[in-house]
Enzyme design. Structure first.
Site, mmCIF file in Angstrom:
data_model
loop_
_atom_site.group_PDB
_atom_site.id
_atom_site.type_symbol
_atom_site.label_atom_id
_atom_site.label_comp_id
_atom_site.label_asym_id
_atom_site.label_seq_id
_atom_site.Cartn_x
_atom_site.Cartn_y
_atom_site.Cartn_z
ATOM 1 N N SER A 206 17.116 -7.524 0.010
ATOM 2 C CA SER A 206 17.374 -7.649 1.445
ATOM 3 C C SER A 206 17.611 -6.272 2.039
ATOM 4 O O SER A 206 17.271 -5.264 1.420
ATOM 5 C CB SER A 206 18.574 -8.572 1.677
ATOM 6 O OG SER A 206 18.683 -8.900 3.036
ATOM 7 N N ASN A 207 18.179 -6.211 3.216
ATOM 8 C CA ASN A 207 18.479 -4.924 3.857
ATOM 9 C C ASN A 207 19.750 -5.076 4.684
ATOM 10 O O ASN A 207 20.225 -6.189 4.892
ATOM 11 C CB ASN A 207 17.276 -4.483 4.710
ATOM 12 C CG ASN A 207 16.975 -5.509 5.792
ATOM 13 O OD1 ASN A 207 17.778 -5.742 6.673
ATOM 14 N ND2 ASN A 207 15.810 -6.153 5.693
ATOM 15 N N PRO A 208 20.326 -3.967 5.168
ATOM 16 C CA PRO A 208 21.659 -4.060 5.797
ATOM 17 C C PRO A 208 21.672 -4.488 7.261
ATOM 18 O O PRO A 208 22.687 -4.330 7.930
ATOM 19 C CB PRO A 208 22.210 -2.628 5.678
ATOM 20 C CG PRO A 208 21.101 -1.779 5.208
ATOM 21 C CD PRO A 208 19.867 -2.577 5.068
#
Ligand code: CTP
Length: 396
Positions: A206-208
């Site tokens: 995923s990513n932030p």
């Protein structure tokens, strides 16, 4: 920012009004406070006065020996009256136009905009008389904020409809009420947040992304009168009120949800940070850890925005581009390739902006070559600037 007269009537929720007053002032609103006799059985004049930063208008202070008539003065001063909490009686009296108390008289003396935050027992709220009064007030252009479902104050009542909205939400509602409805009628689809690409039931790539930028667009558009549908990846943010929300996890789920809604939409803002790849194999069982190195093969996800661009048919399309370097040329190229009207370029590696922060620094590029370099500002303000541009293309 507005001059807000907060009118307190007699309910337990009156104890939340000092907090409400502080929040309103913190947002830059000017406040004055009016309290009914019954209200002062729940909250003291002193705590209201301190929170409001000025004296409280009470029944006793209504007519003064100096000839001042407080109801006239308040009605002229206020840009908006927020009755919180509003008792069943206060609603009924206002619906009938009774004016033998300070609130009733102030409302009749020409208070311009009025919003009500009802707080009462569920049966009293649902009573046909109360509902008829609420309808009457709406027909007069008044707004009703709530009531919400939740624990009710009276002993043994449990949960029900009738709880006053929390002060934070009342402030949001009031700001929305005061916002000009320049996007009335626009059907806007917004995506927000990251996607999760699962390797097994408990692990994902995923990513932030926090979702804040997309939620800000959804909320700003709602406040400006648009109908908003939000497709959100996993975020810690609560569903915004007044917005239809669908929660998804993976890029493929996001694609499905967006394509389902696409025929309905007149404009789309793709603020989601869609993962470009997903694992080629997804294990149904949790993979036990091992000693050996592990290689994960990734396959590209479909580019949702590109697909939307291929069947655009008069819609307004807005994308985001996240860059580490200069990025202007790359953003322009994306704008063309994806057939967009606007692209918002922002940066990953700048302190205090972008991913997961409250502020953003954005350069907006339009398909006709116009460029707006926006200074660093709160995401909500960025959202409004993006929507200003959307409006131009939508109306064109
Ligand atoms: N987007 C999308 N579907 C994807 C990937 C991105 O709809 N699979 C959307 C994003 O929501 C965003 C824009 O496309 O609005 C970003 O474009 P993209 O080309 O993915 O930008 P970057 O990820 O910044 O580009 P790249 O990785 O190619 O540098």
């Amino acid at each position: 920012m507005a001059r807000v007269l907060v009118a307190v009537t007699g309910g337990v929720a009156a104890i939340k009004v000092p907090h409400l007053l502080r929040l309103l002032r913190a947002q830059g609103h000017e406040v004055r406070v009016l309290a009914s006799r019954r209200a002062l059985e729940f909250v003291t004049p002193l705590s209201l006065a301190v929170a409001a930063g000025g004296e409280v208008a009470t029944e006793e202070a209504w007519f003064r020996p100096d000839g001042r008539a407080l109801h006239i003065e308040l009605a002229r001063w206020a840009e908006v009256v927020l009755v919180a909490p509003a008792t069943v009686d206060a609603l009924a009296r206002a619906a009938l136009g009774l004016a033998d108390d300070l609130l009733g008289a102030t409302l009749l003396a020409g208070a311009p905009r009025v919003a009500w935050a009802p707080a009462m027992n569920e049966a009293m709220w649902l009573a046909p008389q109360t509902q008829a009064h609420a309808e009457r007030l709406k027909a007069l252009g008044h707004a009703l904020f709530g009531p919400a479902y939740g624990p009710l104050a009276a002993l043994g009542e449990g949960e029900g409809w009738g709880r006053m909205l929390e002060p934070e939400e009342l402030v949001e509602r009031l700001n929305a009420f005061l916002t000009p409805k320049d996007l009335e009628g626009l059907r806007l689809l917004v995506s927000a947040g990251p996607t999760r690409e699962y390797l097994d039931p408990v692990r994902f790539l995923s990513n932030p992304s926090s979702g804040r930028m997309g939620y800000a667009v959804a909320e700003a558009a709602r406040d400006r009168g648009a109908q908003v549908f939000l497709v959100s990846g996993p975020t810690a943010l609560p569903d915004p009120w007044g917005v239809e929300v669908v929660r998804v996890e993976s890029a493929l789920e996001m694609r499905r949800a967006i394509l389902d809604r696409y025929p309905w939409a007149e404009a789309v803002v793709m603020a989601a940070a869609v993962a470009d790849y997903r694992p080629a194999e997804v294990s149904r069982e949790k993979e036990p850890k091992g000693e050996a190195e592990k290689v994960v093969r990734l396959v590209p996800n479909p580019d949702i925005l590109q697909e939307l661009g291929e069947r655009k048919e008069g819609r307004v399309l807005v994308g985001f581009a996240m860059e580490t370097g200069e990025g202007l040329e790359r953003a322009k190229e994306k704008l063309r390739r994806k057939n967009l009207d606007l692209i918002a370029l922002n940066w990953v590696n700048r302190e205090g902006v972008g991913f997961a922060s409250l502020e953003n620094e954005v350069v907006l590029l339009a398909r006709d070559g116009r460029v707006w370099e926006l200074p660093r500002m709160r995401k909500r303000q960025v959202a409004d600037r993006i929507l200003d541009a959307v409006k131009e293309f939508w109306k064109a």
